[in-house]
Design a protein around this motif. Structure first.
Motif, short mmCIF file in Angstrom:
data_model
loop_
_atom_site.label_atom_id
_atom_site.label_comp_id
_atom_site.label_asym_id
_atom_site.label_seq_id
_atom_site.Cartn_x
_atom_site.Cartn_y
_atom_site.Cartn_z
N GLU A 79 87.01 4.59 -10.68
CA GLU A 79 87.05 6.06 -10.69
C GLU A 79 88.43 6.59 -11.03
O GLU A 79 88.57 7.57 -11.78
N ARG A 82 88.80 6.19 -14.71
CA ARG A 82 87.97 7.15 -15.45
C ARG A 82 88.62 8.53 -15.44
O ARG A 82 88.65 9.22 -16.46
N LEU A 83 89.14 8.95 -14.29
CA LEU A 83 89.84 10.24 -14.23
C LEU A 83 91.05 10.25 -15.16
O LEU A 83 91.36 11.26 -15.77
N SER A 84 91.72 9.12 -15.24
CA SER A 84 92.91 9.01 -16.07
C SER A 84 92.57 9.02 -17.57
O SER A 84 93.32 9.58 -18.37
N ASN A 85 91.44 8.44 -17.93
CA ASN A 85 91.11 8.25 -19.34
C ASN A 85 90.12 9.25 -19.93
O ASN A 85 90.04 9.38 -21.14
N ASP A 86 89.37 9.92 -19.09
CA ASP A 86 88.32 10.82 -19.57
C ASP A 86 88.68 12.26 -19.17
O ASP A 86 88.49 12.67 -18.03
N LYS A 87 89.21 13.01 -20.13
CA LYS A 87 89.68 14.37 -19.85
C LYS A 87 88.57 15.30 -19.38
O LYS A 87 88.79 16.16 -18.54
N ASN A 88 87.36 15.14 -19.92
CA ASN A 88 86.24 15.98 -19.49
C ASN A 88 85.84 15.67 -18.04
O ASN A 88 85.53 16.58 -17.27
N TYR A 89 85.82 14.40 -17.71
CA TYR A 89 85.50 13.98 -16.34
C TYR A 89 86.55 14.55 -15.37
O TYR A 89 86.21 15.11 -14.34
N TYR A 90 87.80 14.42 -15.76
CA TYR A 90 88.90 14.96 -14.94
C TYR A 90 88.73 16.47 -14.76
O TYR A 90 88.81 16.99 -13.65
N SER A 92 86.07 18.31 -15.01
CA SER A 92 84.89 18.68 -14.21
C SER A 92 85.18 18.50 -12.72
O SER A 92 84.78 19.33 -11.91
N TYR A 93 85.91 17.45 -12.36
CA TYR A 93 86.21 17.25 -10.93
C TYR A 93 87.35 18.13 -10.46
O TYR A 93 87.46 18.43 -9.27
#
Length: 129
Positions: A79, A82-90, A92-93
């Motif tokens: 996780e 993923r937060l570090s690599n996926d700007k959309n995921y970051y 959204s959270y």
């Protein structure tokens, strides 16, 4: 804790006046505690707009709805990556964290308590009429 990465810091007790400074320097709030009643640090970190990663304790689901990432020990690093690599995921959270903070705003909490007290009083009054 003996050999943390260079980007990890373990602090001692932080004076209240400095807490927001620490949150503003962070990218993520990671709280792997096994059990807490209702930790205010989660709401504080959420108010700073930090994506929240908590251990997948069932108690947190009721407290924080779906506004955080629930993970087990084997998922923490996944996780974080993923937060570090996926700007959309970051993003959204980050938005979910702000929603969580909004839910714990003092005015909203006071309003919920007032509604609860009024409903209890009304039930008591109905019982005696």
């Amino acid at each position: 804790m003996e050999n943390p990465n260079t980007n990890v810091r373990f602090t001692d007790i932080i004076p209240f006046r400095e807490v927001s400074d620490y949150y503003s320097l962070a990218d993520v709030f990671f709280f792997p505690s096994f059990q807490e009643n209702c930790p205010m640090v989660v709401a504080e970190a959420a108010a700073a707009g930090l994506p929240i990663i908590l251990r997948n304790n069932p108690e947190y689901k009721d407290l924080y709805a779906n506004n955080y990432i629930a993970a087990g020990e084997d998922e923490f690093s996944v996780e974080l990556a993923r937060l570090s690599n996926d700007k959309n995921y970051y993003a959204s959270y980050k938005q979910k964290a702000l929603k969580l903070a909004e839910d714990y705003d003092y005015a909203k909490v006071a309003e919920r308590y007032a509604e609860l007290f009024h409903s209890v009083i009304e039930k008591k009054l109905d019982k005696y009429q």
